[in-house]
Design a protein around this motif. Structure first.
Motif, PDB file in Angstrom:
ATOM      1  N   THR A  86     -61.988   1.350 -39.417  1.00  0.00           N
ATOM      2  CA  THR A  86     -63.334   2.152 -39.358  1.00  0.00           C
ATOM      3  C   THR A  86     -64.282   1.172 -39.811  1.00  0.00           C
ATOM      4  OG1 THR A  86     -61.898   4.189 -39.858  1.00  0.00           O
ATOM      5  CG2 THR A  86     -64.274   4.143 -40.347  1.00  0.00           C
ATOM      6  N   TRP A 129     -62.734   6.982 -33.263  1.00  0.00           N
ATOM      7  CA  TRP A 129     -63.377   5.688 -33.581  1.00  0.00           C
ATOM      8  C   TRP A 129     -64.524   5.356 -32.855  1.00  0.00           C
ATOM      9  CZ3 TRP A 129     -57.799   4.324 -34.980  1.00  0.00           C
ATOM     10  CH2 TRP A 129     -57.631   4.205 -36.223  1.00  0.00           C
ATOM     11  N   PHE A 162     -63.120  11.847 -39.028  1.00  0.00           N
ATOM     12  CA  PHE A 162     -61.983  11.291 -38.362  1.00  0.00           C
ATOM     13  C   PHE A 162     -60.605  11.825 -38.371  1.00  0.00           C
ATOM     14  CE2 PHE A 162     -58.183   8.739 -37.547  1.00  0.00           C
ATOM     15  CZ  PHE A 162     -58.866   7.816 -36.237  1.00  0.00           C
TER      16      PHE A 162
END
Length: 232
Positions: A86, A129, A162
């Motif tokens: 990330t 992502w 996420f």
């Protein structure tokens, strides 16, 4: 941002939303859908440079950063939700722009799963992502993102977002197979992932504090020296 670019972004996310919906229906076709996801993302990137051809060096840099983000997952695979992926995607989007960040994020998810295991979750990881990189690029010129504490808050938020995006896939996949769906079950599903989401957020803080400024400096220097991703 010009109107045509806004419309382009809306069209992109409509197409990607369709792919994600199809992934819930056609779970056995996740490889094909993942490839479609990458193709749409690349078209999205090419439209950014509609007034000139994208340089080979730019594609190589995108591939290298996606590879770094993908390989970064492997050493941390035994620690749930803790990885530098990330962080790498965030930094890439912040320096090189929203479209570049999206492509790097989506490609990194597909590439890393070739090592860690592909599945119907892959398109959703690509979306999550990809959105990290996209939003980092979208906000990169704001005073908020230009400050270290702003990027840390951004990393914390995406540590949870996420997980929530992946929870949506997990819940609907589970509900589809078990035939059960309720708000109570949805809340329980999200609550169960809160520890892992917190670990993801904490790992983002760590990488941003230790390596954030170094990455920004080096990537910015590389961008300026070779004139990469210049929209003018």
């Amino acid at each position: 941002m010009h109107i045509h670019r806004i419309l382009k972004n809306i069209l992109l996310f409509i197409l990607l939303a369709v792919i994600l919906c199809l992934s819930l229906i056609w779970q056995n076709h996740y490889i094909g859908l993942s490839i479609c996801f990458v193709v749409v993302s690349m078209v999205f990137l090419l439209y950014r440079f509609e007034k000139r051809k994208i340089e080979a060096g730019e594609l190589v840099l995108l591939a290298v950063l996606a590879a770094i983000a993908a390989v970064g997952r492997v050493p941390f695979a035994s620690i749930p939700s803790v990885q530098p992926t990330t962080f790498v995607i965030l930094m890439s989007g912040f320096v090189f722009g929203a479209e570049s960040g999206f492509v790097i994020g989506a490609t990194a998810a597909l590439a890393s799963n070739m090592i860690l295991g592909q599945g119907p979750w892959t398109p959703w990881q690509m979306a999550a992502w990809g959105l990290v990189g996209f939003t980092a690029g979208l906000l990169r010129h704001t005073s908020f993102m230009k400050r270290t504490w702003g990027r840390i808050i951004f990393g914390i938020v995406w540590g949870f977002l996420f997980g929530w995006i992946m929870n949506i896939w997990g819940f609907f996949s589970f509900a589809q197979s078990e035939g059960t769906m309720s708000i109570k079950a949805l809340i329980s599903y999200f609550a169960a992932s809160s520890l892992f989401d917190s670990m993801h957020a904490i790992s983002n803080i760590f990488f941003l504090l230790i390596f954030g400024n170094i990455w920004i400096k080096n990537l910015s220097r590389f961008k300026k020296k070779y004139g990469l991703f210049d929209e003018k």
